[in-house]
Write a protein that holds these residues in place. Structure first.
Motif, PDB file in Angstrom:
ATOM      1  N   ILE A   1      -5.117   9.788  -0.368  1.00  0.00           N
ATOM      2  CA  ILE A   1      -5.219  10.935  -0.106  1.00  0.00           C
ATOM      3  C   ILE A   1      -5.340  11.902  -1.323  1.00  0.00           C
ATOM      4  O   ILE A   1      -4.042  12.050  -1.953  1.00  0.00           O
ATOM      5  CB  ILE A   1      -4.538  11.636   1.117  1.00  0.00           C
ATOM      6  CG1 ILE A   1      -4.925  10.590   2.152  1.00  0.00           C
ATOM      7  CG2 ILE A   1      -4.942  12.950   1.443  1.00  0.00           C
ATOM      8  CD1 ILE A   1      -6.329  10.441   2.509  1.00  0.00           C
ATOM      9  N   PRO A   2      -6.130  12.539  -1.954  1.00  0.00           N
ATOM     10  CA  PRO A   2      -5.964  13.250  -3.094  1.00  0.00           C
ATOM     11  C   PRO A   2      -5.236  14.583  -2.813  1.00  0.00           C
ATOM     12  O   PRO A   2      -5.139  15.051  -1.743  1.00  0.00           O
ATOM     13  CB  PRO A   2      -7.285  13.746  -3.671  1.00  0.00           C
ATOM     14  CG  PRO A   2      -8.227  13.619  -2.191  1.00  0.00           C
ATOM     15  CD  PRO A   2      -7.486  12.697  -1.376  1.00  0.00           C
ATOM     16  N   GLU A   3      -4.615  14.854  -3.742  1.00  0.00           N
ATOM     17  CA  GLU A   3      -3.824  16.386  -3.763  1.00  0.00           C
ATOM     18  C   GLU A   3      -4.711  17.610  -3.591  1.00  0.00           C
ATOM     19  O   GLU A   3      -5.892  17.518  -3.860  1.00  0.00           O
ATOM     20  CB  GLU A   3      -2.950  16.574  -5.103  1.00  0.00           C
ATOM     21  CG  GLU A   3      -2.001  15.605  -5.694  1.00  0.00           C
ATOM     22  CD  GLU A   3      -0.800  15.470  -4.489  1.00  0.00           C
ATOM     23  OE1 GLU A   3      -0.693  16.792  -4.157  1.00  0.00           O
ATOM     24  OE2 GLU A   3      -0.286  14.468  -4.226  1.00  0.00           O
ATOM     25  N   ALA A   4      -3.896  18.875  -3.125  1.00  0.00           N
ATOM     26  CA  ALA A   4      -5.070  19.794  -2.864  1.00  0.00           C
ATOM     27  C   ALA A   4      -5.361  20.501  -4.116  1.00  0.00           C
ATOM     28  O   ALA A   4      -6.519  20.732  -4.424  1.00  0.00           O
ATOM     29  CB  ALA A   4      -4.367  20.858  -2.042  1.00  0.00           C
TER      30      ALA A   4
ATOM     31  N   LYS B   1      -5.206  22.179   1.895  1.00  0.00           N
ATOM     32  CA  LYS B   1      -6.454  21.946   1.934  1.00  0.00           C
ATOM     33  C   LYS B   1      -7.112  22.920   3.082  1.00  0.00           C
ATOM     34  O   LYS B   1      -8.137  23.541   2.552  1.00  0.00           O
ATOM     35  CB  LYS B   1      -6.828  20.527   2.133  1.00  0.00           C
ATOM     36  CG  LYS B   1      -6.784  19.816   0.685  1.00  0.00           C
ATOM     37  CD  LYS B   1      -7.060  18.477   1.133  1.00  0.00           C
ATOM     38  CE  LYS B   1      -6.500  17.506  -0.093  1.00  0.00           C
ATOM     39  NZ  LYS B   1      -6.705  15.770   0.047  1.00  0.00           N
ATOM     40  N   LEU B   2      -6.145  22.962   4.277  1.00  0.00           N
ATOM     41  CA  LEU B   2      -6.905  23.821   5.418  1.00  0.00           C
ATOM     42  C   LEU B   2      -6.368  25.214   4.882  1.00  0.00           C
ATOM     43  O   LEU B   2      -6.703  26.119   5.496  1.00  0.00           O
ATOM     44  CB  LEU B   2      -6.124  23.474   6.581  1.00  0.00           C
ATOM     45  CG  LEU B   2      -6.399  21.795   7.100  1.00  0.00           C
ATOM     46  CD1 LEU B   2      -5.103  21.393   8.106  1.00  0.00           C
ATOM     47  CD2 LEU B   2      -7.579  22.140   7.753  1.00  0.00           C
ATOM     48  N   GLY B   3      -5.583  25.495   4.233  1.00  0.00           N
ATOM     49  CA  GLY B   3      -5.414  26.936   3.881  1.00  0.00           C
ATOM     50  C   GLY B   3      -4.197  27.628   5.130  1.00  0.00           C
ATOM     51  O   GLY B   3      -4.246  28.905   5.303  1.00  0.00           O
ATOM     52  N   LEU B   4      -3.466  26.667   5.594  1.00  0.00           N
ATOM     53  CA  LEU B   4      -2.643  27.082   6.614  1.00  0.00           C
ATOM     54  C   LEU B   4      -1.026  26.861   6.481  1.00  0.00           C
ATOM     55  O   LEU B   4      -0.745  25.882   5.813  1.00  0.00           O
ATOM     56  CB  LEU B   4      -2.979  26.440   7.931  1.00  0.00           C
ATOM     57  CG  LEU B   4      -4.470  26.241   8.357  1.00  0.00           C
ATOM     58  CD1 LEU B   4      -4.560  25.416   9.617  1.00  0.00           C
ATOM     59  CD2 LEU B   4      -4.790  27.743   8.707  1.00  0.00           C
ATOM     60  N   ASP B   5      -0.475  27.878   6.999  1.00  0.00           N
ATOM     61  CA  ASP B   5       1.146  27.807   6.642  1.00  0.00           C
ATOM     62  C   ASP B   5       1.636  26.616   7.940  1.00  0.00           C
ATOM     63  O   ASP B   5       2.813  26.271   7.860  1.00  0.00           O
ATOM     64  CB  ASP B   5       1.909  29.004   6.772  1.00  0.00           C
ATOM     65  CG  ASP B   5       1.491  29.899   5.550  1.00  0.00           C
ATOM     66  OD1 ASP B   5       1.241  29.495   4.647  1.00  0.00           O
ATOM     67  OD2 ASP B   5       1.257  31.237   6.012  1.00  0.00           O
ATOM     68  N   GLN B   6       0.795  26.714   8.939  1.00  0.00           N
ATOM     69  CA  GLN B   6       1.443  25.969  10.185  1.00  0.00           C
ATOM     70  C   GLN B   6       0.316  25.298  10.722  1.00  0.00           C
ATOM     71  O   GLN B   6      -0.846  25.772  10.969  1.00  0.00           O
ATOM     72  CB  GLN B   6       2.001  27.017  11.186  1.00  0.00           C
ATOM     73  CG  GLN B   6       2.500  26.291  12.383  1.00  0.00           C
ATOM     74  CD  GLN B   6       2.959  27.197  13.704  1.00  0.00           C
ATOM     75  OE1 GLN B   6       2.158  28.017  13.979  1.00  0.00           O
ATOM     76  NE2 GLN B   6       4.266  27.079  13.900  1.00  0.00           N
ATOM     77  N   ILE B   7       0.418  24.164  10.995  1.00  0.00           N
ATOM     78  CA  ILE B   7      -0.636  23.423  11.558  1.00  0.00           C
ATOM     79  C   ILE B   7      -0.096  23.191  13.312  1.00  0.00           C
ATOM     80  O   ILE B   7       0.900  22.931  13.609  1.00  0.00           O
ATOM     81  CB  ILE B   7      -0.645  21.756  10.962  1.00  0.00           C
ATOM     82  CG1 ILE B   7      -1.374  21.921   9.824  1.00  0.00           C
ATOM     83  CG2 ILE B   7      -1.607  20.977  11.611  1.00  0.00           C
ATOM     84  CD1 ILE B   7      -1.185  20.665   8.724  1.00  0.00           C
ATOM     85  N   ASP B   8      -1.027  23.191  14.021  1.00  0.00           N
ATOM     86  CA  ASP B   8      -0.981  23.321  15.609  1.00  0.00           C
ATOM     87  C   ASP B   8      -0.608  21.829  16.114  1.00  0.00           C
ATOM     88  O   ASP B   8       0.338  21.531  16.827  1.00  0.00           O
ATOM     89  CB  ASP B   8      -2.142  23.678  16.131  1.00  0.00           C
ATOM     90  CG  ASP B   8      -2.403  25.118  15.971  1.00  0.00           C
ATOM     91  OD1 ASP B   8      -1.631  26.027  16.428  1.00  0.00           O
ATOM     92  OD2 ASP B   8      -3.301  25.487  15.316  1.00  0.00           O
ATOM     93  N   LEU B   9      -1.288  20.928  15.523  1.00  0.00           N
ATOM     94  CA  LEU B   9      -0.996  19.319  16.083  1.00  0.00           C
ATOM     95  C   LEU B   9      -1.227  18.525  14.585  1.00  0.00           C
ATOM     96  O   LEU B   9      -2.165  18.228  14.274  1.00  0.00           O
ATOM     97  CB  LEU B   9      -1.849  18.910  17.075  1.00  0.00           C
ATOM     98  CG  LEU B   9      -1.674  17.448  17.821  1.00  0.00           C
ATOM     99  CD1 LEU B   9      -0.301  17.288  18.254  1.00  0.00           C
ATOM    100  CD2 LEU B   9      -2.618  17.291  18.674  1.00  0.00           C
ATOM    101  N   LEU B  10      -0.070  17.823  14.268  1.00  0.00           N
ATOM    102  CA  LEU B  10      -0.161  16.699  13.380  1.00  0.00           C
ATOM    103  C   LEU B  10       0.278  15.403  13.903  1.00  0.00           C
ATOM    104  O   LEU B  10       1.351  15.211  14.603  1.00  0.00           O
ATOM    105  CB  LEU B  10       0.748  17.009  12.326  1.00  0.00           C
ATOM    106  CG  LEU B  10       0.929  16.222  10.977  1.00  0.00           C
ATOM    107  CD1 LEU B  10      -0.620  16.216  10.254  1.00  0.00           C
ATOM    108  CD2 LEU B  10       1.958  16.814  10.094  1.00  0.00           C
TER     109      LEU B  10
END
Length: 293
Positions: free
Chosen positions: A290-293, A94-103
Motif C-alpha cells: 500500500i503506497p504512502e499518501a 488518502k480519504l482526507g479524514l481525521d476519523q474513520i467510522d469503521l476500520l
C-alpha cells in the motif's frame, strides 16, 4: 435508510456502496451519484487503490461529512502493531479524514496470525483514542474469530463476508450473531458468481430468484439485497452505473414472506466464490504493498 446499531452503540446504515474493483477514475462519480441518491455508507479498502477518490467525492458532495459512514480496510502487508497504525495514517490521509467510522482487517491471515493479533491490537488503540468509531474484521471464519476473541479485548463490531444465497456461511453467521458481531455481506447479489468457475450460473439468473422478483415487481438484485437486510445483515452492493446504484437502494418498500426467504435459503451450494481464507498468505498476497499518501 435503515440503520444497524453496532455493539458499541454506533449506528451504521444498513446498505452501503462498495467500490471493490472500481477504477480510481470512476470512483468519484460513483460515490457522488450514490450520495445524491441517498446512500450514507461507503465501503472501500486500502488495497482497492481508490480511497483518495472516495474522500474527494465525500468532500465535494452536498452531504455533510457527519452524515456519511466511511468504512475502509487494512491490507495484510500492513499487519503488525506499528505497521497497522501506519496503515491507518495512510488511509486517513488518502480519504482526507481525521476519523474513520469503521476500520477492519481485510483478511484473517491465519498462517501469520500473530501479525493479525498485533494488527487488531493497533485497531483497539485507534478506537480507544477516537481515531476510529468502530473496528472489525473481514473474511474471518469461526476458528479465526475464536482465537481473536481469546487474545484481545474488543469484540469486532462487524465481520464482512461473502454472503449470497449460493454461499451463506451459516456457521459463521450464527457465531457472529451470538457474539453481537454484525454480519456484513460483500457480493450480496452474488456478483462473485458471475466469473468464478466454469459452468457456474449467476445467482441473479436462478429461477427461484427471478420468480420472487416477478411477484414483487422488483429486480433479482433487489430481491437478494432484501433477503440479506431482512435477516439482519448489512449489505454492500457495488456498481458504477447510476441507474444500478439507484436500483440497489430501492429495497425498503417491500418485504419477502417466510416462504420466499425459505426458498432463497434453500439455494445454498456450499461453493465459495472468493479465495479460501486459508489461502490468503503473505507469500501469495503480501507483495501487494500500500503506497504512502
Amino acid at each position: 435508510m435503515q440503520t444497524l446499531t453496532l455493539n458499541n452503540g454506533v449506528p451504521m446504515p444498513t446498505l452501503g456502496l462498495g467500490v471493490f474493483q472500481t477504477p480510481p477514475d470512476e470512483t468519484r462519480a460513483a460515490v457522488m451519484a450514490a450520495l445524491d441518491l441517498g446512500y450514507r455508507h461507503i465501503d472501500t479498502a486500502a488495497v482497492y487503490g481508490n480511497e483518495r477518490e472516495v474522500g474527494q467525492a465525500i468532500r465535494e458532495s452536498a452531504v455533510p461529512r457527519e452524515e456519511v459512514f466511511v468504512e475502509t480496510k487494512t491490507w495484510i502487508s500492513d499487519y503488525g502493531y506499528d505497521e497497522t497504525l501506519r496503515g491507518f495514517d495512510k488511509s486517513a490521509a488518502k480519504l482526507g479524514l481525521d476519523q474513520i467510522d469503521l476500520l477492519i482487517l481485510h483478511q484473517a491471515l491465519p498462517a501469520d496470525f500473530d501479525k493479525t493479533l498485533a494488527a487488531y491490537r493497533a485497531l483497539e488503540k485507534l478506537l480507544a483514542e477516537g481515531y476510529v468509531r468502530a473496528i472489525g474484521v473481514s473474511n474471518f471464519m469461526v476458528d479465526h474469530l475464536t482465537a481473536l476473541l481469546d487474545a484481545t479485548t474488543v469484540v469486532p463490531a462487524v465481520n464482512q463476508l461473502e454472503i449470497h444465497p449460493y454461499f451463506q456461511q451459516r456457521a459463521v453467521l450464527d457465531f457472529d450473531d451470538r457474539h453481537g458481531i454484525v454480519n456484513q455481506a460483500w457480493s450480496p447479489i452474488g456478483g462473485i458468481t458471475f466469473y468464478t468457475g466454469e459452468g457456474r450460473q449467476s445467482v441473479l439468473d436462478d429461477p427461484a430468484v427471478t420468480a420472487i422478483a416477478g411477484v414483487h415487481g422488483k429486480s433479482p438484485a433487489q430481491v437478494l439485497l432484501r433477503w440479506g437486510i431482512q435477516q439482519g445483515r448489512s449489505v454492500i452492493p457495488k456498481s458504477t452505473r447510476p441507474h444500478r446504484i439507484a436500483e440497489n437502494i430501492d429495497v425498503f418498500d417491500f418485504t419477502l414472506d417466510a416462504d420466499e426467504v425459505k426458498a432463497l435459503n434453500a439455494l445454498e451450494s456450499g461453493r465459495r466464490g472468493g479465495p479460501e481464507p486459508e489461502n490468503v498468505t503473505l507469500a501469495a498476497y503480501g507483495h501487494i504493498l500500500i503506497p504512502e499518501a
